[in-house]
Design an enzyme around this catalytic site. Structure first.
Site, PDB file in Angstrom:
ATOM      1  N   LYS A 255       0.833  -1.353  -0.065  1.00 61.11           N
ATOM      2  CA  LYS A 255       0.008  -0.016   0.022  1.00 61.11           C
ATOM      3  C   LYS A 255       0.906   1.338   0.017  1.00 61.11           C
ATOM      4  O   LYS A 255       0.415   2.344  -0.660  1.00 61.11           O
ATOM      5  CB  LYS A 255      -0.892  -0.004   1.283  1.00 61.11           C
ATOM      6  CG  LYS A 255      -1.668  -1.188   1.273  1.00 61.11           C
ATOM      7  CD  LYS A 255      -3.229  -0.969   0.678  1.00 61.11           C
ATOM      8  CE  LYS A 255      -4.135  -2.146   0.843  1.00 61.11           C
ATOM      9  NZ  LYS A 255      -3.539  -3.569   1.113  1.00 61.11           N
TER      10      LYS A 255
HETATM   11  C1  LIG Z   1      -4.323  -4.750   0.665  1.00 64.05           C
HETATM   12  C2  LIG Z   1      -3.525  -6.031   0.471  1.00 64.05           C
HETATM   13  C3  LIG Z   1      -3.543  -6.755  -0.429  1.00 64.05           C
HETATM   14  C4  LIG Z   1      -5.031  -7.024  -1.285  1.00 64.05           C
HETATM   15  O1  LIG Z   1      -4.924  -5.873  -2.141  1.00 64.05           O
HETATM   16  P1  LIG Z   1      -6.079  -5.159  -2.939  1.00 64.05           P
HETATM   17  O2  LIG Z   1      -5.598  -4.298  -3.768  1.00 64.05           O
HETATM   18  O3  LIG Z   1      -7.345  -4.918  -2.178  1.00 64.05           O
HETATM   19  O4  LIG Z   1      -6.686  -6.577  -3.878  1.00 64.05           O
HETATM   20  C5  LIG Z   1      -2.970  -7.948  -0.473  1.00 64.05           C
HETATM   21  N1  LIG Z   1      -1.725  -8.371   0.339  1.00 64.05           N
HETATM   22  C6  LIG Z   1      -1.494  -7.119   1.221  1.00 64.05           C
HETATM   23  C7  LIG Z   1      -0.239  -7.416   1.987  1.00 64.05           C
HETATM   24  C8  LIG Z   1      -2.125  -6.226   1.322  1.00 64.05           C
HETATM   25  O5  LIG Z   1      -1.933  -5.082   2.261  1.00 64.05           O
END
Ligand SMILES: *Cc1c(COP(=O)(O)O)cnc(C)c1O
Length: 467
Positions: free
Chosen positions: A117
């Site tokens: 993120k």
């Molecule tokens: C948010 C997240 C995901 C999923 O990503 P999306 O864009 O919501 O599909 C997968 N792995 C981790 C570690 C995350 O923080």
């Protein structure tokens, strides 16, 4: 320079065309839809091949300017991009690591909170603050998190002027490290709410607050969830850099929750990148895998898992994929979303399902398989991976036999965020990186609230009145 940037339109077709900077602040479109560009900017094969030898930051600037070039000058973009990635602990930002011949990990966890993120949020925060400052306005940012978005938003927006940040996480359903990452930063503009409910509950409260137009206007409400198109724009970059480095179209296997990251792969493909396949890797919350298999989109109860950032049933960004798969048929989408809201199930038309299947594959991995994958990767390669990455590696291993193209697994979190799962699978604890040291000793700040939208709204209003 490039041709004109696209305006942003809504997947539901009833919102006025909007500039990128306004989409950045608005998050969700006023008709309840998600913003997408009016057309997809294109890169030629030569331009993409050219990304190979360039610093990651340069590629971000190139791609972002195709979306945001009418809202930000090239030097503003360059400044924000340079700042956003300055604190990453690997100069390559999103390094591609070969695990065994033909199988790669794309490491996306080198930012301040050690999850992917950060890659988008660090940039979004800076662009956001820039727009607020230009306009002289304040903003209330609200964010529902299944674990990692919250800390990434806090790391990106904590302490920025003009912003009050409210983060809702489902109480007891995030890991201890994730919770402490959110509740221990000292910034006065950060307000954590532990909701007595699931992530889907938190997300629907956020959506409802946006639909209360008087409230949303009065507090300048904004979302930095993955519904915000600016995040998708920042996330499509690593699909380009990885492909350019491989010099070949790859199958990308993506640990999926809210469908933002994997949809960024579709965006890259629509901008001209050759992508072999996008594989949606889910944990036991397998609504998307079932949808691709059966053609019926139908949520089940959310099951807590070892990969909590993917404990999601209704994936917001899937609406963007449906919009594209239907040939951008907004009136069909509005009707489909109404049916879904009423009946909690949606049967996809055959052409929409066929379009989805031609781009996406899917696979499911339960907790037992997640741990077994972590055990195997450690035994075979001496490499420790986090449970989210393991969910995708499980899918990748099953593809290995039939696939001749390179397989790239998006590695979305650092294993140190999930020490208990790592210990259970490998017998060792992961090394704790600098960014997580000392978390256990710090004071936590969080308010527990019942799963009730009116209570959440009252809490926000009270905090804004006397922060
Ligand atoms: C948010 C997240 C995901 C999923 O990503 P999306 O864009 O919501 O599909 C997968 N792995 C981790 C570690 C995350 O923080």
């Amino acid at each position: 320079m490039s041709d004109k940037c696209p305006s942003m339109i809504s997947t539901r077709g009833k919102a006025p065309k909007t500039a990128f900077a306004d989409v950045l602040l608005a998050g969700l479109a006023p008709d309840g839809g998600l913003y997408v560009p009016e057309f997809w900017p294109r890169f030629s094969h030569a331009e993409i091949a050219n990304f190979k030898s360039r610093p990651y930051q340069d590629v971000v600037c190139e791609i972002l300017s195709r979306f945001a070039g009418d809202s930000f000058s090239a030097s503003e973009i360059a400044t924000d991009v340079a700042d956003a990635y300055a604190a990453f602990d690997d100069q390559r930002i999103a390094p591609l690591v070969e695990v065994e011949p033909g199988l790669y990990l794309l490491e996306l966890f080198h930012g301040p909170t050690l999850a992917f993120k950060d890659v988008a949020m660090q940039l979004l925060g800076r662009m956001f603050a820039r727009v607020l400052a230009k306009r002289g306005v304040r903003s209330t940012v609200i964010c529902a998190t299944s674990g990692d978005t919250g800390s990434a938003a806090i790391a990106a927006l904590g302490g920025l002027p003009g912003i009050e940040l409210f983060v809702l996480h489902p109480r007891g359903r995030v890991s201890e490290v994730q919770r402490r990452q959110m509740t221990t930063p000292p910034h006065a503009n950060v307000h954590n709410i532990a909701l007595e409910g699931t992530f889907d509950d938190a997300q629907s409260i956020v959506k409802e607050l946006f639909s209360e137009a008087d409230f949303a206007r009065a507090v300048h409400l904004t979302a930095v969830n993955s519904i915000n198109f600016a995040r998708i724009a920042a996330q499509c970059v690593y699909y380009f850099t990885a492909t350019a480095e491989l010099g070949d179209a790859a199958t990308f296997v993506v640990p999926t929750g809210n469908f933002g990251d994997v949809f960024a792969g579709e965006v890259a493909a629509r901008m001209g990148l050759s992508v072999e396949k996008l594989v949606i890797a889910t944990n036991a919350n397998d609504i998307l895998a079932r949808t691709l298999r059966d053609g019926v989109y139908q949520p089940a109860a959310v099951q807590p898992s070892l990969s909590p950032s993917m404990d999601i049933q209704v994936a917001s960004n899937f609406e963007r994929a449906l919009f594209e798969a239907s040939g951008r048929n907004a009136s069909w989408l509005v009707a489909a979303m109404e049916t879904f809201a009423r009946e909690r199930t949606l049967t996809l038309p055959t052409d929409v399902l066929a379009a989805l299947r031609s781009r996406y594959g899917a696979s499911r991995c339960d907790d037992e398989e997640t741990l077994a994958t972590m055990t195997r990767i450690y035994a075979r390669h001496g490499r420790i991976v986090d449970p989210h990455t393991a969910v995708a590696l499980h899918a990748a291993q099953r593809l290995r036999d039939k696939e001749t193209k390179p397989i790239v697994v998006l590695s979305t979190a650092h294993p140190a965020k999930f020490p208990e799962a790592v210990k259970a699978a490998t017998g060792v604890f992961p090394i704790v990186p600098q960014a997580l040291q000392g978390l256990a000793g710090k004071e936590e700040r969080v308010t527990v609230l019942a799963n009730d939208k009116a209570l959440v709204r009252a809490h926000i209003e009270a905090k804004l009145a006397s922060p």
